[in-house]
Design a protein around this motif. Structure first.
Motif, PDB file in Angstrom:
ATOM      1  N   VAL A   1       0.454  -1.336  -0.209  1.00 24.50           N
ATOM      2  CA  VAL A   1       0.394  -0.510   0.217  1.00 24.50           C
ATOM      3  C   VAL A   1       0.622   1.109   0.028  1.00 24.50           C
ATOM      4  O   VAL A   1       1.883   0.938   0.584  1.00 24.50           O
ATOM      5  CB  VAL A   1      -0.745  -0.058   1.168  1.00 24.50           C
TER       6      VAL A   1
ATOM      7  N   GLU B   1      -1.074   4.323  -0.411  1.00 24.77           N
ATOM      8  CA  GLU B   1      -1.542   5.043   0.549  1.00 24.77           C
ATOM      9  C   GLU B   1      -2.903   4.607   0.650  1.00 24.77           C
ATOM     10  O   GLU B   1      -3.300   3.598   0.266  1.00 24.77           O
ATOM     11  CB  GLU B   1      -2.189   6.655  -0.252  1.00 24.77           C
ATOM     12  N   PHE B   2      -3.686   5.413   2.274  1.00 24.95           N
ATOM     13  CA  PHE B   2      -4.453   4.375   2.750  1.00 24.95           C
ATOM     14  C   PHE B   2      -5.944   6.033   2.545  1.00 24.95           C
ATOM     15  O   PHE B   2      -5.894   6.422   1.973  1.00 24.95           O
ATOM     16  CB  PHE B   2      -4.758   4.856   4.609  1.00 24.95           C
TER      17      PHE B   2
ATOM     18  N   THR C   1      -8.049  10.029   1.278  1.00 27.93           N
ATOM     19  CA  THR C   1      -6.888   9.797   0.329  1.00 27.93           C
ATOM     20  C   THR C   1      -5.322  10.302   2.114  1.00 27.93           C
ATOM     21  O   THR C   1      -5.628  11.424   1.740  1.00 27.93           O
ATOM     22  CB  THR C   1      -6.241   9.568  -0.548  1.00 27.93           C
TER      23      THR C   1
ATOM     24  N   PHE D   1       1.311   6.399   2.786  1.00 28.28           N
ATOM     25  CA  PHE D   1       1.879   6.225   3.478  1.00 28.28           C
ATOM     26  C   PHE D   1       2.064   7.356   5.109  1.00 28.28           C
ATOM     27  O   PHE D   1       1.757   6.781   5.993  1.00 28.28           O
ATOM     28  CB  PHE D   1       2.452   5.182   3.326  1.00 28.28           C
TER      29      PHE D   1
ATOM     30  N   TYR E   1       1.916  -4.103   5.263  1.00 28.77           N
ATOM     31  CA  TYR E   1       0.837  -3.320   4.205  1.00 28.77           C
ATOM     32  C   TYR E   1      -0.444  -3.917   2.865  1.00 28.77           C
ATOM     33  O   TYR E   1       0.645  -3.177   2.093  1.00 28.77           O
ATOM     34  CB  TYR E   1      -0.122  -2.880   4.774  1.00 28.77           C
ATOM     35  N   CYS E   2      -1.308  -5.158   2.699  1.00 25.63           N
ATOM     36  CA  CYS E   2      -0.973  -5.338   1.592  1.00 25.63           C
ATOM     37  C   CYS E   2      -2.712  -5.529   1.391  1.00 25.63           C
ATOM     38  O   CYS E   2      -3.213  -5.431   1.911  1.00 25.63           O
ATOM     39  CB  CYS E   2      -0.456  -6.780   1.288  1.00 25.63           C
TER      40      CYS E   2
ATOM     41  N   SER F   1      -5.992  -4.596   0.699  1.00 26.43           N
ATOM     42  CA  SER F   1      -7.000  -3.072   1.581  1.00 26.43           C
ATOM     43  C   SER F   1      -6.413  -2.251   1.437  1.00 26.43           C
ATOM     44  O   SER F   1      -5.929  -2.340   2.134  1.00 26.43           O
ATOM     45  CB  SER F   1      -8.607  -3.462   2.275  1.00 26.43           C
ATOM     46  N   ASN F   2      -6.698  -1.293   1.486  1.00 31.38           N
ATOM     47  CA  ASN F   2      -5.835   0.086   2.062  1.00 31.38           C
ATOM     48  C   ASN F   2      -7.194   1.382   2.497  1.00 31.38           C
ATOM     49  O   ASN F   2      -6.696   2.262   2.996  1.00 31.38           O
ATOM     50  CB  ASN F   2      -4.862   0.562   0.820  1.00 31.38           C
TER      51      ASN F   2
END
Length: 319
Positions: A10, A12-13, A92, A95, A169-170, A172-173
């Motif tokens: 990821v 960005e979230f 958004t 990270f 972290y992979c 879903s974001n």
């Protein structure tokens, strides 16, 4: 290979924020904006009054001033971004920004938790050792205690953040929260988080439970001392100086303890958002009201600084 990496990790979230009907967005935006502006105004006013009025240059008001600064910083870390996300379709956060927000939020929160313990020590010395109060609570000691809060916050928050963000972290974001808070972010990790649960519990013990226990022990001693005061007026005055502090501590520490000391598997994200809103926004909003509403020193300083006190005194003289 590079393409697989981009797909796996990821960059960005997406902050989902609160679950609500889109038609209520303008109302929520207005409510949060007004609350945030009042937080800035209330806490900023208390800080300015404490700086300007020499009568407020005491340990108690020094700590209240630091608390007000922390509250402004604490809410500014999260609320402006929440407002921006409410006002636009883009929700958004990069990270790096997520890591920075998580770290700053934790630093200020941990500092505030320990500051409450220091404020209870100040009240203990003021009530139980009034004749030695100025000697014991010297400017040097007050400064050292605040520096301790800052260093403990910086170190503990670094451990929290490093342990949270070292995980992969992979997939879903989407973070089901209105900001990057540790329990919500850990839900997206593609690895076992049991080590994080243990670290969070141990750190939660040192940054929330230890200061809270210290406050409890100190206030038991304070109440014993208050009961020994012979005059009813003296007992009432001593208790009133403690009541505001107890209220503020309860509003901040209890929700934070529930949030950070329960296992991640038991976390309800909707409940967590409400808890975070309470100790992040609501407590910062209520603190200036609690500390100033029944505080004659703050009210007197306000009248003095604004000049309204002199006007009232002049009118009284003419009458």
């Amino acid at each position: 290979m590079m393409q697989e990496t981009n797909q796996s990790f990821v960059a960005e979230f997406i902050l989902l924020g609160f679950s609500f009907n889109p038609s209520t967005t303008p109302l929520l935006f207005s409510a949060f904006l007004i609350t945030y502006l009042l937080i800035i105004l209330g806490n900023g006013l208390i800080t300015i009054l404490i700086c300007l009025d020499s009568h407020l240059h005491t340990p108690m008001y020094f700590f209240i001033g630091i608390l007000s600064i922390l509250d402004v910083g604490y809410t500014t870390t999260t609320v402006p971004q929440m407002l921006a996300h409410l006002a636009s379709q883009k929700k958004t956060i990069s990270f790096a920004s997520c890591v920075a927000q998580m770290y700053i939020f934790l630093v200020l929160g941990i500092m505030e938790s320990w500051l409450f313990a220091i404020m209870s020590i100040d009240r203990y010395v003021a009530i139980c050792h009034p004749l030695r109060y100025k000697v014991i609570m010297s400017p040097w000691l007050c400064g050292v205690m605040v520096i301790f809060c800052g260093l403990w916050g910086v170190i503990s928050a670094l451990v929290y953040t490093v342990f949270a963000m070292r995980l992969p972290y992979c997939g879903s974001n989407k973070i089901n929260h209105f900001f990057c808070e540790v329990p919500a972010v850990l839900k997206l990790a593609c690895a076992d988080t049991s080590v994080n649960d243990r670290v969070d519990f141990i750190l939660g013990f040192t940054v929330i439970l230890v200061p809270l226990s210290l406050i409890l022990v100190i206030y038991v001693n304070i109440f014993i001392a208050i009961l020994r005061i012979r005059s009813a007026q003296g007992r009432l005055k001593a208790f009133s100086t403690c009541a505001s502090h107890i209220t503020v501590v309860t509003m901040f520490c209890v929700p934070a303890m529930v949030m950070y000391m329960k296992p991640g598997s038991e976390a309800s994200l909707e409940e967590d958002k409400k808890l975070a809103l309470f100790y992040n926004v609501i407590s910062a909003f209520l603190n200036p009201i609690i500390y100033s509403l029944r505080n004659k020193d703050i009210q007197r300083a306000f009248l003095k600084v604004t000049g309204w006190g002199r006007v009232s005194w002049g009118e009284g003289q003419r009458h």
